[in-house]
Design a protein around this motif. Structure first.
Motif, PDB file in Angstrom:
ATOM      1  N   UNK A  51       0.827  -1.207   0.000  1.00  0.00           N
ATOM      2  CA  UNK A  51       0.000   0.000   0.000  1.00  0.00           C
ATOM      3  C   UNK A  51       0.862   1.258   0.000  1.00  0.00           C
ATOM      4  N   UNK A  52       1.969   1.204   0.689  1.00  0.00           N
ATOM      5  CA  UNK A  52       2.871   2.352   0.770  1.00  0.00           C
ATOM      6  C   UNK A  52       3.448   2.667  -0.611  1.00  0.00           C
ATOM      7  N   UNK A  53       3.923   1.642  -1.301  1.00  0.00           N
ATOM      8  CA  UNK A  53       4.481   1.857  -2.638  1.00  0.00           C
ATOM      9  C   UNK A  53       3.428   2.425  -3.588  1.00  0.00           C
ATOM     10  N   UNK A  54       2.210   1.908  -3.504  1.00  0.00           N
ATOM     11  CA  UNK A  54       1.141   2.409  -4.368  1.00  0.00           C
ATOM     12  C   UNK A  54       0.827   3.871  -4.050  1.00  0.00           C
ATOM     13  N   UNK A  55       0.815   4.222  -2.767  1.00  0.00           N
ATOM     14  CA  UNK A  55       0.530   5.605  -2.379  1.00  0.00           C
ATOM     15  C   UNK A  55       1.632   6.543  -2.868  1.00  0.00           C
ATOM     16  N   UNK A  56       2.873   6.093  -2.846  1.00  0.00           N
ATOM     17  CA  UNK A  56       3.970   6.918  -3.347  1.00  0.00           C
ATOM     18  C   UNK A  56       3.844   7.141  -4.850  1.00  0.00           C
ATOM     19  N   UNK A  57       3.498   6.113  -5.586  1.00  0.00           N
ATOM     20  CA  UNK A  57       3.346   6.254  -7.045  1.00  0.00           C
ATOM     21  C   UNK A  57       2.253   7.268  -7.381  1.00  0.00           C
ATOM     22  N   UNK A  58       1.202   7.307  -6.563  1.00  0.00           N
ATOM     23  CA  UNK A  58       0.119   8.251  -6.803  1.00  0.00           C
ATOM     24  C   UNK A  58       0.540   9.694  -6.536  1.00  0.00           C
TER      25      UNK A  58
END
Length: 323
Positions: free
Chosen positions: A22-29
């Protein structure tokens, strides 16, 4: 973005063992589209990906990774505490360190209000009665008009005080620099022993939301517990060693205080045979108050806000920089 690999690497170990997907996805956003974010799933992937990254982020980083991370400018720690990191190695490598200060405010504050209401309204006793199909009234109290002392007026402590305001409680804050004031009705310093004792003596609830330092280690000891009223409840969402555990167990066993809600303990994890587990006036949660789905979103906000400084190599401007 570099052709040789990702700009940002999210390490595999998350806070409290929670996946960092979830952290990686939030950073990409949140980061610019040309910033390549990769999440390492294994130790081998960490060794492969970290050398290319300008920012590495996670709960901890193995010292062996730092020597090969020649492009790393920032290690963004995913927790507020950072003493567990190899700070010497990071400093020698010229790597700035940021932490997750402020990320925990809303979630931990809600936990504090929840456990305070649980004790005030006797929810745990009523729950046990329901399991026994037993209709018996108790003598619940009101949070309204009570006195709450909060040790630590950082992001968490301030969020706790903000959420207590609608209950019309009287609040006392304990902080290192009392001259700064705070959101509480009164503020005393950690070194003002008379002021701290006075606050403990008139508090219905004592909330520990301060960092663990040489000053705060064991700040709730046998003497402090004796100073508290027999109905008073201790809430610890800071660090386990803020409280002398043996003294707390003795106080709870003798009903010298009304109860304790502990999200952190000493030792931690709490061993299965520890007496705290079996005390009806103790409520134990497994260091879980800070993690909700929004935790990683707030954490990603911090790194995203810092990206311009990273990109410009202006590391003195980093938000939440601790080293």
């Amino acid at each position: 973005m570099t052709d040789d690999g990702p700009d940002v690497v999210v390490l595999r170990e998350g806070v409290h063992g929670v996946s960092t997907t979830e952290y990686a996805e939030a950073l990409r956003e949140r980061l610019p589209a040309d910033v390549n974010v990769a999440r390492a799933r294994t130790a081998d992937e960490e060794r492969e990906l970290v050398p290319s990254a300008r920012v590495v982020t996670g709960h901890r980083i193995d010292e062996s990774l730092i020597a090969d991370a020649t492009r790393m400018r920032v290690f963004a720690c995913a927790s507020a505490g950072y003493d567990h990191l190899p700070l010497g190695a990071l400093e020698d490598a010229g790597v700035a360190v940021t932490n997750a200060s402020g990320v925990h405010g809303p979630n931990i504050a809600e936990h504090v209000v929840g456990v305070v209401l649980q004790f005030a309204r006797e929810f745990r006793r009523f729950w046990r009665q329901q399991e026994r199909h037993e209709w018996r009234r108790g003598q619940a109290t009101e949070l309204y008009g009570s006195t709450v002392t909060v040790f630590g007026l950082g992001a968490i402590g301030q969020a706790v005080v903000d959420r207590l305001e609608p209950f019309s409680v009287d609040t006392v804050g304990v902080r290192y620099s009392p001259e700064k004031g705070g959101p509480t009705d009164e503020v005393v310093g950690f070194d003002d022993h008379r002021g701290v004792d006075d606050a403990l003596a008139r508090s219905d609830y004592v909330v520990l939301a301060c960092p663990l330092t040489e000053t705060t280690r064991g700040i709730i000891d046998a003497a402090a517990l004796t100073t508290m009223e027999p109905h008073a409840v201790l809430v610890n969402v800071g660090r386990g060693p803020l409280v002398e555990t043996d003294a707390l167990v003795a106080a709870l066993q003798k009903n010298a205080i009304g109860g304790a809600a502990l999200d952190v303990t000493d030792p931690e994890p709490l061993p299965p045979n520890h007496p705290l587990w079996d005390l009806e006036n103790a409520f134990i949660t497994p260091h879980a108050s800070g993690h909700t789905p929004r935790y990683y979103q707030r954490l990603a906000d911090v790194l995203a806000a810092n990206w311009a400084a990273v990109d410009a190599d202006e590391l003195d401007d980093l938000r939440n920089r601790v080293r």
